[in-house]
Design an enzyme around this catalytic site. Structure first.
Site, mmCIF file in Angstrom:
data_model
loop_
_atom_site.group_PDB
_atom_site.id
_atom_site.type_symbol
_atom_site.label_atom_id
_atom_site.label_comp_id
_atom_site.label_asym_id
_atom_site.label_seq_id
_atom_site.Cartn_x
_atom_site.Cartn_y
_atom_site.Cartn_z
ATOM 1 N N LYS A 191 0.845 -1.195 0.000
ATOM 2 C CA LYS A 191 0.000 0.000 0.000
ATOM 3 C C LYS A 191 0.882 1.248 0.000
ATOM 4 C CE LYS A 191 -4.325 1.111 2.368
ATOM 5 N NZ LYS A 191 -4.981 1.012 3.684
HETATM 6 C C1 E4P Z 1 -8.402 2.005 3.776
HETATM 7 O O1 E4P Z 1 -7.592 1.244 3.335
HETATM 8 C C2 E4P Z 1 -8.263 2.731 5.060
HETATM 9 O O2 E4P Z 1 -7.626 1.880 5.972
HETATM 10 C C3 E4P Z 1 -9.576 3.092 5.684
HETATM 11 O O3 E4P Z 1 -10.681 2.711 4.924
HETATM 12 C C4 E4P Z 1 -9.628 4.438 6.277
HETATM 13 O O4 E4P Z 1 -10.881 4.625 6.887
HETATM 14 P P1 E4P Z 1 -11.160 5.800 7.931
HETATM 15 O O5 E4P Z 1 -11.306 7.073 7.181
HETATM 16 O O6 E4P Z 1 -12.442 5.402 8.604
HETATM 17 O O7 E4P Z 1 -9.978 5.836 8.876
#
Ligand code: E4P
Length: 215
Positions: free
Chosen positions: A83
């Site tokens: 990522k």
């Molecule tokens: C995606 O990969 C992220 O980990 C995640 O969806 C972030 O979500 P949040 O905005 O609720 O922290």
């Protein structure tokens, strides 16, 4: 539509996997930090439980650092997806890792051109954050629709992974907009089979059966 769980909590991942409909996992540094565990070990543990794609984020923000960490993360297990942030440096790392056959998930995507660029660089997944856009008064779902259209216009194969999903209606709208994948907190996954009329109807069926046939 594929369903990923958005957590680094092993119990939640195991419970979601037991439902039989879990396709993958996304983590981020904040989610793993919350668990107070070793970063790499937790990723390895997750990959043992779920055989689908498991997103493992880099911490570096420069190209060289992302490459180094990305290559390290990719060795944790064969189902790791590296990522990377949707930045210029992340784009370069995406192209270089993709050219080596390493799958990437370009995260923190907040506008459609980031999605266009990372698709050109060979990203496996792009993660537009719906909830965080809603939080600042923009329509997160609009971004999902724009990316869907752009990818369909040009036949890009990058999967549209709707992220930062906060509630069931986000899921419904993502499914209608054609997101390929949604990554969802466990609380929302659990709510996806709920309806009060299901509970009321089930109770009545059981009561009527017992009245008529005993037991
Ligand atoms: C995606 O990969 C992220 O980990 C995640 O969806 C972030 O979500 P949040 O905005 O609720 O922290």
């Amino acid at each position: 539509m594929e369903l990923y769980i958005d957590t680094a909590n092993l119990d939640e991942i195991k419970q979601a996997a037991e439902l039989g409909v879990l396709d993958g996992v996304t983590t981020n540094p904040s989610l793993i930090a919350k668990e107070k565990v070793d970063y790499t070990r937790r990723l390895a543990e997750i990959c043992e439980v779920v055989k689908g794609p498991v997103s493992a984020e880099v911490i570096a923000v420069d190209y060289e650092g992302m490459m180094r960490e990305g290559l390290e993360r990719s060795k944790i297990a064969s189902n790791i997806v590296v990522k990377l942030p949707s930045t210029v440096e992340g784009l370069r790392a995406c192209k270089a890792l993709s050219d080596q056959g390493i799958r990437t998930n370009l995260t923190l995507c907040f506008q459609p051109l980031q999605a266009l660029m990372v698709a050109k660089a060979g990203a496996f997944l792009v993660s537009p954050f719906i909830g965080r856009l809603d939080d600042v008064g923009e329509e997160g779902m609009g971004l999902i629709r724009q990316i869907r259209q752009i990818y369909d216009n040009y036949g890009y194969r990058t999967k549209l992974l709707a992220a930062s999903i906060r509630h069931p209606m986000h899921m419904v709208e993502c499914a209608l907009a054609g997101a390929d994948v949604a990554t969802v907190p466990f609380s929302v996954i659990k709510s996806m089979m709920n309806h009060p009329l299901t509970d009321v109807g089930l109770k009545k069926f059981v009561e009527d059966y017992r009245k008529a046939f005993g037991g």
